[in-house]
Design a protein around this motif. Structure first.
Motif, PDB file in Angstrom:
ATOM      1  N   GLY A  83       0.798  -1.215   0.000  1.00 36.90           N
ATOM      2  CA  GLY A  83       0.000   0.000   0.000  1.00 36.90           C
ATOM      3  C   GLY A  83       0.831   1.265   0.000  1.00 36.90           C
ATOM      4  O   GLY A  83       2.058   1.224   0.146  1.00 36.90           O
ATOM      5  N   PRO A  84       0.170   2.409  -0.141  1.00 38.26           N
ATOM      6  CA  PRO A  84       0.860   3.696  -0.120  1.00 38.26           C
ATOM      7  C   PRO A  84       1.583   3.940   1.207  1.00 38.26           C
ATOM      8  O   PRO A  84       2.558   4.686   1.255  1.00 38.26           O
ATOM      9  N   ASP A  85       1.113   3.294   2.273  1.00 42.70           N
ATOM     10  CA  ASP A  85       1.740   3.442   3.589  1.00 42.70           C
ATOM     11  C   ASP A  85       2.936   2.516   3.774  1.00 42.70           C
ATOM     12  O   ASP A  85       3.583   2.528   4.813  1.00 42.70           O
ATOM     13  N   GLY A  86       3.224   1.670   2.775  1.00 44.20           N
ATOM     14  CA  GLY A  86       4.366   0.762   2.843  1.00 44.20           C
ATOM     15  C   GLY A  86       4.045  -0.600   3.430  1.00 44.20           C
ATOM     16  O   GLY A  86       4.887  -1.496   3.413  1.00 44.20           O
ATOM     17  N   LYS A  87       2.835  -0.796   3.948  1.00 43.81           N
ATOM     18  CA  LYS A  87       2.459  -2.095   4.511  1.00 43.81           C
ATOM     19  C   LYS A  87       2.298  -3.116   3.394  1.00 43.81           C
ATOM     20  O   LYS A  87       1.758  -2.815   2.334  1.00 43.81           O
ATOM     21  N   LEU A  88       2.758  -4.325   3.665  1.00 43.10           N
ATOM     22  CA  LEU A  88       2.737  -5.399   2.673  1.00 43.10           C
ATOM     23  C   LEU A  88       1.830  -6.528   3.135  1.00 43.10           C
ATOM     24  O   LEU A  88       1.917  -6.994   4.268  1.00 43.10           O
ATOM     25  N   ILE A  89       0.942  -6.969   2.238  1.00 42.27           N
ATOM     26  CA  ILE A  89       0.079  -8.132   2.467  1.00 42.27           C
ATOM     27  C   ILE A  89       0.453  -9.158   1.407  1.00 42.27           C
ATOM     28  O   ILE A  89       0.522  -8.835   0.222  1.00 42.27           O
ATOM     29  N   THR A  90       0.690 -10.397   1.840  1.00 45.19           N
ATOM     30  CA  THR A  90       1.034 -11.477   0.906  1.00 45.19           C
ATOM     31  C   THR A  90       0.048 -12.617   1.086  1.00 45.19           C
ATOM     32  O   THR A  90      -0.290 -12.984   2.207  1.00 45.19           O
ATOM     33  N   GLU A  91      -0.411 -13.148  -0.035  1.00 41.51           N
ATOM     34  CA  GLU A  91      -1.334 -14.286  -0.007  1.00 41.51           C
ATOM     35  C   GLU A  91      -0.897 -15.301  -1.047  1.00 41.51           C
ATOM     36  O   GLU A  91      -0.547 -14.936  -2.170  1.00 41.51           O
TER      37      GLU A  91
END
Length: 159
Positions: A83-91
């Motif tokens: 995301g724009p905030d740098g948080k990463l989600i992986t699935e």
């Protein structure tokens, strides 16, 4: 002379009309060719996606194309959403590509098979901004042979 000019203008007009008729529900629909038909772990397909409305729901699809020589009936992929905030989600997700009898379930054209596989339905991005979505192959083989194209489609989900 006038006939050629008229034909040329007609061709330009038709081309413009077809381009402008792009599906307004689609944010991104892109594919990248996999060189040599060998998709390695290090060849992550990265696509930027601009989200204007975080209140909307979106469908995210994996676009995939392989040859008839692909030796598996499935594929595992990782989807990374940053995301724009740098948080990463992986699935991680598995997709079925063939029936138990070996018949491909994708759309075939000659020796090639194409798929548009639903990765996330009704997904809500948390905020407005530019997201980076990466697709990574997650099979045991490295490189994964006979994958010709990988891509991403993000569209507004019908409410």
């Amino acid at each position: 002379m006038f006939r050629k000019a008229r034909f040329f203008l007609l061709a330009i007009g038709l081309s413009t009309a077809l381009i402008s008729c792009r599906d307004s529900n689609t944010l991104v629909d892109t594919n990248q060719e996999i060189m040599g038909r060998n998709w390695g772990y290090d060849n992550k397909i990265r696509v930027p996606v601009q989200i204007q409305d975080e209140q909307k729901s979106y469908n995210i699809y994996l676009n995939l194309r392989h040859s008839a020589e692909y030796k598996y009936s499935n594929i595992f992929v990782l989807l990374h959403i940053k995301g724009p905030d740098g948080k990463l989600i992986t699935e991680r997700k598995e997709f079925k590509l063939a029936e138990p009898n070996g018949e491909w379930v994708g759309k075939g054209s000659g020796n090639m098979y194409s798929y548009q596989l639903l990765f996330k339905k009704g997904y809500r991005f948390l905020e407005k901004g530019t997201y980076s979505i990466e697709i990574e192959q997650n099979m045991r083989d490295n490189p994964l042979r006979e994958i010709t194209d990988i891509g991403l489609r993000v569209e507004n989900a019908s409410e």
